[in-house]
Design an enzyme around this catalytic site. Structure first.
Site, PDB file in Angstrom:
ATOM      1  N   ASP A  50       0.843  -1.203   0.000  1.00 21.00           N
ATOM      2  CA  ASP A  50       0.000   0.000   0.000  1.00 21.00           C
ATOM      3  C   ASP A  50       0.875   1.248   0.000  1.00 21.00           C
ATOM      4  O   ASP A  50       1.535   1.543   0.995  1.00 21.00           O
ATOM      5  CB  ASP A  50      -0.900   0.014   1.247  1.00 21.00           C
ATOM      6  CG  ASP A  50      -1.841   1.217   1.235  1.00 21.00           C
ATOM      7  OD1 ASP A  50      -2.894   1.120   0.576  1.00 21.00           O
ATOM      8  OD2 ASP A  50      -1.501   2.240   1.853  1.00 21.00           O
ATOM      9  N   TYR A  55       3.104   9.683  -0.554  1.00 23.83           N
ATOM     10  CA  TYR A  55       4.180   9.094   0.271  1.00 23.83           C
ATOM     11  C   TYR A  55       5.557   9.296  -0.361  1.00 23.83           C
ATOM     12  O   TYR A  55       6.575   9.049   0.274  1.00 23.83           O
ATOM     13  CB  TYR A  55       3.954   7.594   0.517  1.00 23.83           C
ATOM     14  CG  TYR A  55       2.648   7.219   1.186  1.00 23.83           C
ATOM     15  CD1 TYR A  55       1.820   8.178   1.759  1.00 23.83           C
ATOM     16  CD2 TYR A  55       2.243   5.885   1.250  1.00 23.83           C
ATOM     17  CE1 TYR A  55       0.625   7.823   2.358  1.00 23.83           C
ATOM     18  CE2 TYR A  55       1.052   5.522   1.856  1.00 23.83           C
ATOM     19  CZ  TYR A  55       0.242   6.498   2.395  1.00 23.83           C
ATOM     20  OH  TYR A  55      -0.945   6.135   2.988  1.00 23.83           O
ATOM     21  N   LYS A  80      -2.677   5.822  -4.515  1.00 24.17           N
ATOM     22  CA  LYS A  80      -3.787   6.751  -4.251  1.00 24.17           C
ATOM     23  C   LYS A  80      -3.534   8.113  -4.882  1.00 24.17           C
ATOM     24  O   LYS A  80      -2.379   8.548  -4.945  1.00 24.17           O
ATOM     25  CB  LYS A  80      -3.963   6.954  -2.739  1.00 24.17           C
ATOM     26  CG  LYS A  80      -3.854   5.692  -1.912  1.00 24.17           C
ATOM     27  CD  LYS A  80      -4.081   5.919  -0.426  1.00 24.17           C
ATOM     28  CE  LYS A  80      -3.748   4.670   0.380  1.00 24.17           C
ATOM     29  NZ  LYS A  80      -2.314   4.544   0.762  1.00 24.17           N
ATOM     30  N   HIS A 113      -7.525   9.348  -2.045  1.00 21.18           N
ATOM     31  CA  HIS A 113      -6.903   9.302  -0.718  1.00 21.18           C
ATOM     32  C   HIS A 113      -7.802   9.876   0.391  1.00 21.18           C
ATOM     33  O   HIS A 113      -7.898   9.332   1.480  1.00 21.18           O
ATOM     34  CB  HIS A 113      -5.569  10.066  -0.780  1.00 21.18           C
ATOM     35  CG  HIS A 113      -4.543   9.608   0.192  1.00 21.18           C
ATOM     36  ND1 HIS A 113      -3.196   9.541  -0.095  1.00 21.18           N
ATOM     37  CD2 HIS A 113      -4.651   9.194   1.478  1.00 21.18           C
ATOM     38  CE1 HIS A 113      -2.536   9.109   0.956  1.00 21.18           C
ATOM     39  NE2 HIS A 113      -3.390   8.904   1.940  1.00 21.18           N
TER      40      HIS A 113
HETATM   41  P1  NDP Z   1       0.514   1.272  11.995  1.00 21.78           P
HETATM   42  O1  NDP Z   1      -0.680   1.110  12.841  1.00 21.78           O
HETATM   43  O2  NDP Z   1       0.800   0.258  10.938  1.00 21.78           O
HETATM   44  O3  NDP Z   1       1.746   1.417  12.966  1.00 21.78           O
HETATM   45  C1  NDP Z   1       3.050   1.676  12.503  1.00 21.78           C
HETATM   46  C2  NDP Z   1       3.893   1.988  13.738  1.00 21.78           C
HETATM   47  O4  NDP Z   1       3.885   0.864  14.617  1.00 21.78           O
HETATM   48  C3  NDP Z   1       5.332   2.279  13.387  1.00 21.78           C
HETATM   49  O5  NDP Z   1       5.790   3.244  14.312  1.00 21.78           O
HETATM   50  C4  NDP Z   1       6.029   0.941  13.625  1.00 21.78           C
HETATM   51  O6  NDP Z   1       7.367   1.154  14.022  1.00 21.78           O
HETATM   52  C5  NDP Z   1       5.207   0.362  14.780  1.00 21.78           C
HETATM   53  N1  NDP Z   1       5.105  -1.115  14.713  1.00 21.78           N
HETATM   54  C6  NDP Z   1       4.836  -1.865  13.622  1.00 21.78           C
HETATM   55  N2  NDP Z   1       4.815  -3.170  13.928  1.00 21.78           N
HETATM   56  C7  NDP Z   1       5.083  -3.254  15.246  1.00 21.78           C
HETATM   57  C8  NDP Z   1       5.215  -4.333  16.151  1.00 21.78           C
HETATM   58  N3  NDP Z   1       5.070  -5.592  15.732  1.00 21.78           N
HETATM   59  N4  NDP Z   1       5.496  -4.060  17.447  1.00 21.78           N
HETATM   60  C9  NDP Z   1       5.639  -2.774  17.861  1.00 21.78           C
HETATM   61  N5  NDP Z   1       5.529  -1.705  17.055  1.00 21.78           N
HETATM   62  C10 NDP Z   1       5.244  -1.946  15.761  1.00 21.78           C
HETATM   63  O7  NDP Z   1       0.425   2.760  11.366  1.00 21.78           O
HETATM   64  P2  NDP Z   1       0.554   3.464   9.959  1.00 21.78           P
HETATM   65  O8  NDP Z   1       0.034   4.831  10.185  1.00 21.78           O
HETATM   66  O9  NDP Z   1       1.867   3.327   9.346  1.00 21.78           O
HETATM   67  O10 NDP Z   1      -0.515   2.700   9.047  1.00 21.78           O
HETATM   68  C11 NDP Z   1      -0.235   1.573   8.246  1.00 21.78           C
HETATM   69  C12 NDP Z   1      -0.417   1.888   6.771  1.00 21.78           C
HETATM   70  O11 NDP Z   1      -1.731   2.409   6.546  1.00 21.78           O
HETATM   71  C13 NDP Z   1       0.490   3.015   6.256  1.00 21.78           C
HETATM   72  O12 NDP Z   1       1.822   2.600   6.061  1.00 21.78           O
HETATM   73  C14 NDP Z   1      -0.220   3.395   4.991  1.00 21.78           C
HETATM   74  O13 NDP Z   1       0.050   2.438   3.975  1.00 21.78           O
HETATM   75  C15 NDP Z   1      -1.685   3.323   5.445  1.00 21.78           C
HETATM   76  N6  NDP Z   1      -2.185   4.649   5.888  1.00 21.78           N
HETATM   77  C16 NDP Z   1      -3.167   5.218   5.119  1.00 21.78           C
HETATM   78  C17 NDP Z   1      -3.695   6.436   5.457  1.00 21.78           C
HETATM   79  C18 NDP Z   1      -4.783   7.025   4.621  1.00 21.78           C
HETATM   80  O14 NDP Z   1      -5.147   8.194   4.820  1.00 21.78           O
HETATM   81  N7  NDP Z   1      -5.334   6.294   3.678  1.00 21.78           N
HETATM   82  C19 NDP Z   1      -3.226   7.194   6.640  1.00 21.78           C
HETATM   83  C20 NDP Z   1      -2.210   6.490   7.406  1.00 21.78           C
HETATM   84  C21 NDP Z   1      -1.740   5.257   7.026  1.00 21.78           C
HETATM   85  P3  NDP Z   1       8.673   0.900  13.094  1.00 21.78           P
HETATM   86  O15 NDP Z   1       8.306   1.238  11.679  1.00 21.78           O
HETATM   87  O16 NDP Z   1       9.665   1.816  13.683  1.00 21.78           O
HETATM   88  O17 NDP Z   1       9.037  -0.559  13.263  1.00 21.78           O
END
Ligand code: NDP
Length: 278
Positions: A50, A55, A80, A113
């Site tokens: 995704d 991004y 998106k 988006h």
């Molecule tokens: P997430 O809920 O996926 O959380 C990501 C965070 O959690 C990062 O800080 C990561 O740290 C940490 N993390 C991931 N796995 C673990 C684990 N197993 N244990 C502990 N911490 C963990 O949030 P996102 O906001 O990134 O959402 C996911 C995806 O959703 C995005 O990448 C994007 O593709 C989409 N998105 C879409 C949006 C929209 O408006 N359509 C808005 C926001 C997101 P680290 O990376 O440091 O390991």
């Protein structure tokens, strides 16, 4: 590269196309690191990525696909159109630029988006996506951050129902009304920030369930989504977490555990409100 046999269930999108229920999100993955990180995800077994024009890492996703040795039909790519590119012609041009950066001939799923309702151009933008679907260059089309009123407007104007709505969704923001609307209209629910950006992983209830299953809190939260039928796209730049987040298909939460997580809903957003954003 090694390919794991563990398989991710497929969700049937309303247009007949299948989509992996678990994918890998790359929001805030630095452009220069994206190819390597997506290649790690492919090695673990993820096959759905995704990304978004906003991004600024579509090129890295494309590079990872090219270097992976995977054939195009083994990978499901979502991107998106950003708020600045709403409007029929702008959306079409933005799509072309995304394809160029991804170095692909089609995307599997193309999303608006945000509805950006103040600008008032999401219906026109949706009509451009309908053309891209007819062309076959967007195999499926959907939206993100749409509220029921926005969904109703585009369905009524075009006669085409988006196959999916990607929304903020996690145990602290469970969106029951919006999910019920999706079910009624056969729109798949995709959870963004499925882990609440990692902020809810210290929660006592989730930690208790995790220790009962000898799993991590992140695996419990992802499993909760999977059992609800949501598509999930957790993001991580950390190899161990990328792997951990993939292994959520070999255990099951009980009805009581699902209910306990249900009780954590607080209506708390981590991101903007779609009614006013953009
Ligand atoms: P997430 O809920 O996926 O959380 C990501 C965070 O959690 C990062 O800080 C990561 O740290 C940490 N993390 C991931 N796995 C673990 C684990 N197993 N244990 C502990 N911490 C963990 O949030 P996102 O906001 O990134 O959402 C996911 C995806 O959703 C995005 O990448 C994007 O593709 C989409 N998105 C879409 C949006 C929209 O408006 N359509 C808005 C926001 C997101 P680290 O990376 O440091 O390991």
């Amino acid at each position: 590269m090694t390919t794991r046999t563990e398989s991710v269930p497929l969700v049937d999108l309303g247009d007949g196309n299948p989509m992996p229920q678990l994918g890998f999100g790359v929001f805030q993955v630095p452009p220069e690191d994206t190819a390597q990180i997506v290649l790690w995800a492919f090695e673990v077994g993820y096959r759905s990525i995704d990304t978004a024009a906003a991004y600024e890492n579509e090129a890295g996703v494309g590079e990872a696909i090219a270097r992976s040795g995977l054939s195009r039909d083994q990978v499901f790519v979502t991107t998106k159109v950003w708020n600045d590119d709403h409007g029929h012609d702008r959306a079409r041009r933005s799509f072309e630029r995304s394809l160029e950066r991804l170095d692909l001939e089609y995307v599997d799923l193309y999303l608006i988006h945000w509805p950006a309702p103040a600008a008032g151009r999401y219906v026109e933008t949706w009509e451009a996506l309908c053309e891209l679907k007819s062309d076959g260059r967007a195999r499926s089309i959907g939206v993100s951050n749409f509220l029921p009123e926005h969904l109703e407007r585009i369905i009524e104007a075009s006669g085409v129902t988006p196959v999916l709505n990607q929304i903020e969704l996690h145990p602290r923001l469970q969106q029951p009304e919006l999910r019920a609307f999706h079910s009624e209209h056969r729109i798949a629910t995709e959870a963004w920030s499925p882990l609440g950006k990692g902020q809810l992983l210290g929660d006592e209830t989730i930690r208790g369930i995790a220790s009962a299953h000898e799993r991590t809190p992140a695996q419990v939260v992802l499993r909760w989504h999977i059992q609800l039928g949501n598509v999930v796209i957790p993001k991580s730049v950390t190899p161990e977490r990328i792997e951990e987040n993939f292994h959520v298909f070999d255990f099951e939460l009980t009805a009581d555990e699902m209910e306990a997580i249900h009780g954590l809903d607080a209506g708390d957003r981590t991101g903007p409100d779609p009614a006013t954003f953009g």
